[in-house]
Scaffold this motif. Sequence first.
Motif, PDB file in Angstrom:
ATOM      1  N   ASP A 138       0.946  -1.222  -0.022  1.00  0.00           N
ATOM      2  CA  ASP A 138       0.163  -0.050  -0.096  1.00  0.00           C
ATOM      3  C   ASP A 138       1.015   1.410   0.009  1.00  0.00           C
ATOM      4  O   ASP A 138       2.228   1.158  -0.161  1.00  0.00           O
ATOM      5  CB  ASP A 138      -1.019   0.006   1.184  1.00  0.00           C
ATOM      6  CG  ASP A 138      -0.329   0.079   2.524  1.00  0.00           C
ATOM      7  OD1 ASP A 138      -0.814  -0.020   3.335  1.00  0.00           O
ATOM      8  OD2 ASP A 138       0.934   0.523   2.669  1.00  0.00           O
TER       9      ASP A 138
ATOM     10  N   MET B 129      -0.014  -7.212   2.093  1.00  0.00           N
ATOM     11  CA  MET B 129      -1.015  -7.916   2.527  1.00  0.00           C
ATOM     12  C   MET B 129      -0.549  -9.139   3.329  1.00  0.00           C
ATOM     13  O   MET B 129      -0.149 -10.208   2.247  1.00  0.00           O
ATOM     14  CB  MET B 129      -2.182  -8.302   1.255  1.00  0.00           C
ATOM     15  CG  MET B 129      -3.148  -7.204   1.198  1.00  0.00           C
ATOM     16  SD  MET B 129      -4.386  -7.798  -0.178  1.00  0.00           S
ATOM     17  CE  MET B 129      -3.276  -7.804  -1.516  1.00  0.00           C
TER      18      MET B 129
ATOM     19  N   LEU C 222      -5.732 -12.139   5.893  1.00  0.00           N
ATOM     20  CA  LEU C 222      -7.121 -11.990   5.402  1.00  0.00           C
ATOM     21  C   LEU C 222      -8.127 -12.420   6.402  1.00  0.00           C
ATOM     22  O   LEU C 222      -7.929 -13.465   6.903  1.00  0.00           O
ATOM     23  CB  LEU C 222      -7.390 -12.750   3.942  1.00  0.00           C
ATOM     24  CG  LEU C 222      -8.707 -12.669   3.526  1.00  0.00           C
ATOM     25  CD1 LEU C 222      -9.035 -10.946   3.149  1.00  0.00           C
ATOM     26  CD2 LEU C 222      -8.785 -13.549   2.254  1.00  0.00           C
TER      27      LEU C 222
ATOM     28  N   PHE D 213      -6.183 -13.578  -3.004  1.00  0.00           N
ATOM     29  CA  PHE D 213      -5.140 -12.886  -1.848  1.00  0.00           C
ATOM     30  C   PHE D 213      -4.142 -13.604  -1.717  1.00  0.00           C
ATOM     31  O   PHE D 213      -3.171 -13.113  -1.494  1.00  0.00           O
ATOM     32  CB  PHE D 213      -6.337 -12.714  -0.679  1.00  0.00           C
ATOM     33  CG  PHE D 213      -7.203 -11.726  -0.478  1.00  0.00           C
ATOM     34  CD1 PHE D 213      -8.392 -11.803  -1.002  1.00  0.00           C
ATOM     35  CD2 PHE D 213      -6.861 -10.358  -0.265  1.00  0.00           C
ATOM     36  CE1 PHE D 213      -9.307 -10.753  -1.056  1.00  0.00           C
ATOM     37  CE2 PHE D 213      -7.642  -9.269  -0.201  1.00  0.00           C
ATOM     38  CZ  PHE D 213      -9.037  -9.476  -0.755  1.00  0.00           C
TER      39      PHE D 213
ATOM     40  N   VAL E 112      -1.102 -13.014   0.783  1.00  0.00           N
ATOM     41  CA  VAL E 112      -1.490 -13.438   2.005  1.00  0.00           C
ATOM     42  C   VAL E 112      -1.328 -14.880   2.387  1.00  0.00           C
ATOM     43  O   VAL E 112      -1.321 -15.830   1.662  1.00  0.00           O
ATOM     44  CB  VAL E 112      -3.248 -13.562   1.952  1.00  0.00           C
ATOM     45  CG1 VAL E 112      -3.792 -14.013   2.920  1.00  0.00           C
ATOM     46  CG2 VAL E 112      -3.473 -11.893   1.978  1.00  0.00           C
TER      47      VAL E 112
ATOM     48  N   THR F  19      -0.897  -5.363   8.305  1.00  0.00           N
ATOM     49  CA  THR F  19      -1.029  -6.078   6.909  1.00  0.00           C
ATOM     50  C   THR F  19      -2.502  -6.820   6.993  1.00  0.00           C
ATOM     51  O   THR F  19      -2.535  -7.883   6.255  1.00  0.00           O
ATOM     52  CB  THR F  19       0.114  -7.234   6.886  1.00  0.00           C
ATOM     53  OG1 THR F  19      -0.161  -8.135   8.190  1.00  0.00           O
ATOM     54  CG2 THR F  19       1.377  -6.448   7.051  1.00  0.00           C
ATOM     55  N   ARG F  20      -3.505  -6.379   7.436  1.00  0.00           N
ATOM     56  CA  ARG F  20      -4.751  -7.032   7.572  1.00  0.00           C
ATOM     57  C   ARG F  20      -5.772  -6.216   6.362  1.00  0.00           C
ATOM     58  O   ARG F  20      -5.969  -5.317   6.342  1.00  0.00           O
ATOM     59  CB  ARG F  20      -5.389  -7.030   8.955  1.00  0.00           C
ATOM     60  CG  ARG F  20      -4.711  -7.829   9.749  1.00  0.00           C
ATOM     61  CD  ARG F  20      -4.865  -7.518  11.155  1.00  0.00           C
ATOM     62  NE  ARG F  20      -4.522  -6.211  11.770  1.00  0.00           N
ATOM     63  CZ  ARG F  20      -3.353  -5.841  12.230  1.00  0.00           C
ATOM     64  NH1 ARG F  20      -2.505  -6.728  12.003  1.00  0.00           N
ATOM     65  NH2 ARG F  20      -3.190  -4.849  12.600  1.00  0.00           N
ATOM     66  N   ALA F  21      -6.393  -7.125   5.520  1.00  0.00           N
ATOM     67  CA  ALA F  21      -7.481  -7.008   4.858  1.00  0.00           C
ATOM     68  C   ALA F  21      -8.536  -7.736   5.395  1.00  0.00           C
ATOM     69  O   ALA F  21      -8.281  -8.909   5.764  1.00  0.00           O
ATOM     70  CB  ALA F  21      -7.238  -7.460   3.458  1.00  0.00           C
TER      71      ALA F  21
ATOM     72  N   THR G 161     -10.041  -1.909   4.215  1.00  0.00           N
ATOM     73  CA  THR G 161      -8.624  -1.946   4.413  1.00  0.00           C
ATOM     74  C   THR G 161      -8.402  -1.435   5.895  1.00  0.00           C
ATOM     75  O   THR G 161      -7.139  -1.294   6.199  1.00  0.00           O
ATOM     76  CB  THR G 161      -8.242  -0.910   3.443  1.00  0.00           C
ATOM     77  OG1 THR G 161      -8.789   0.331   3.386  1.00  0.00           O
ATOM     78  CG2 THR G 161      -7.986  -1.282   2.219  1.00  0.00           C
TER      79      THR G 161
ATOM     80  N   TRP H 297      -5.571  -2.133  -2.694  1.00  0.00           N
ATOM     81  CA  TRP H 297      -4.696  -2.020  -1.675  1.00  0.00           C
ATOM     82  C   TRP H 297      -3.692  -1.134  -2.012  1.00  0.00           C
ATOM     83  O   TRP H 297      -2.970  -0.424  -0.928  1.00  0.00           O
ATOM     84  CB  TRP H 297      -4.127  -3.423  -1.568  1.00  0.00           C
ATOM     85  CG  TRP H 297      -3.286  -3.699  -0.282  1.00  0.00           C
ATOM     86  CD1 TRP H 297      -1.867  -3.635  -0.223  1.00  0.00           C
ATOM     87  CD2 TRP H 297      -3.654  -3.912   1.008  1.00  0.00           C
ATOM     88  NE1 TRP H 297      -1.492  -3.862   0.889  1.00  0.00           N
ATOM     89  CE2 TRP H 297      -2.527  -3.987   1.679  1.00  0.00           C
ATOM     90  CE3 TRP H 297      -4.881  -4.147   1.402  1.00  0.00           C
ATOM     91  CZ2 TRP H 297      -2.548  -4.165   3.007  1.00  0.00           C
ATOM     92  CZ3 TRP H 297      -4.852  -4.447   2.943  1.00  0.00           C
ATOM     93  CH2 TRP H 297      -3.810  -4.361   3.578  1.00  0.00           C
TER      94      TRP H 297
END
Length: 333
Positions: free
Chosen positions: A6, A12, A15, A61, A66, A265-267, A277, A305
């Motif tokens: 990002d 990422m 997830l 992902f 991910v 680093t979380r989606a 996000t 992202w």
Amino acid sequence: MAPVTDTLQRPMRDLRISVTDRCNFRCTYCMPKEVFGPGYRFVPRDQLLSFEEIVSLVRVFAERGVSKVRLTGGEPLLRKDVEKLVGMISAVGGIEDLTLTTNGSLLARRAAALAAAGLNRVTVSLDALDDTTFKAMNDVGFPVAAVLEAIDTAAEAGLGPVKVNCVVKRGANEHAVADLATHFRGSGHIVRFIEYMDVGSTNGWRLDEVVPAAEIIDAIDAIHPLEPLPANYPGEVASRFRYRDGQGEIGVIASVTKPFCGSCTRARVSAEGVLYTCLFASTGTSLRDVIRAGGDVGGAVDAVWKRRDDRYSEIRSSHTRSPVPVEMSYIGG
Ligand code: SF4
């Protein structure tokens, strides 16, 4: 495929997928009964992502870096046949860690089947050890003993060490900190104490009801001396501490007093396939619509992202508050 980063060079890695916005608890800091009452309109079933759609997203992902998937809700075990979904996700290449966050109410009966399907670990919420406090916080009168039994059953099924999450709210359960720490010492399970957060817009959050992480640590250290531990991996949410006498470790998640957005680093994907996000976001991007239109899901994820700049907890103040942040029970914590 090169990992996507990002605007703050954060990749990422994690997830979080909410598989339902429904829950059988009404925790006052997440899903207050006054709002989530009998007339509340939950996501209609035909609007939920199907298991096949969820798995297609996990693949997209995973191609982008991910490696950890967490199933959440509401209460994920309310979603019918979630064991089948676990089996499907555990077969996706690149997913090294498949976990689930639950209130434990349905876990004792399902732990063995979840483990057999490929689940690696579980995180169980437990906000107190005394029934008076716990029942007041879950607001449906659910007893502590049943959650403790679920934790034991999960460990026997190979889903341990279990992470036990406790949200600490001043005036509600700060006394439970010492109880929970003492109870789980030497058990191998890890209690994580979470600062009460201003998630969503229905829990009436006030800063003076936050018990700072430092105070939580001091309370435990006074009875069971602690020392800090390094993170297990970059972006780990909890700060770790071990008991000096070797009786295990605890964690604190200090989103209010020690924010960790720099390594976030979380989606998050909601049960109806909207990509968020940040936990405190108010808007997201529907990946379900892209899937059902036969569109370029990977391109949509990359676009979202790459322009991500969230760091709400670091800049938390009145003027940075999202107009109407999504509810935690909808986005899955
Ligand atoms: S506030 Fe948002 S950006 Fe910061 S750690 Fe939480 S989810 Fe990540």
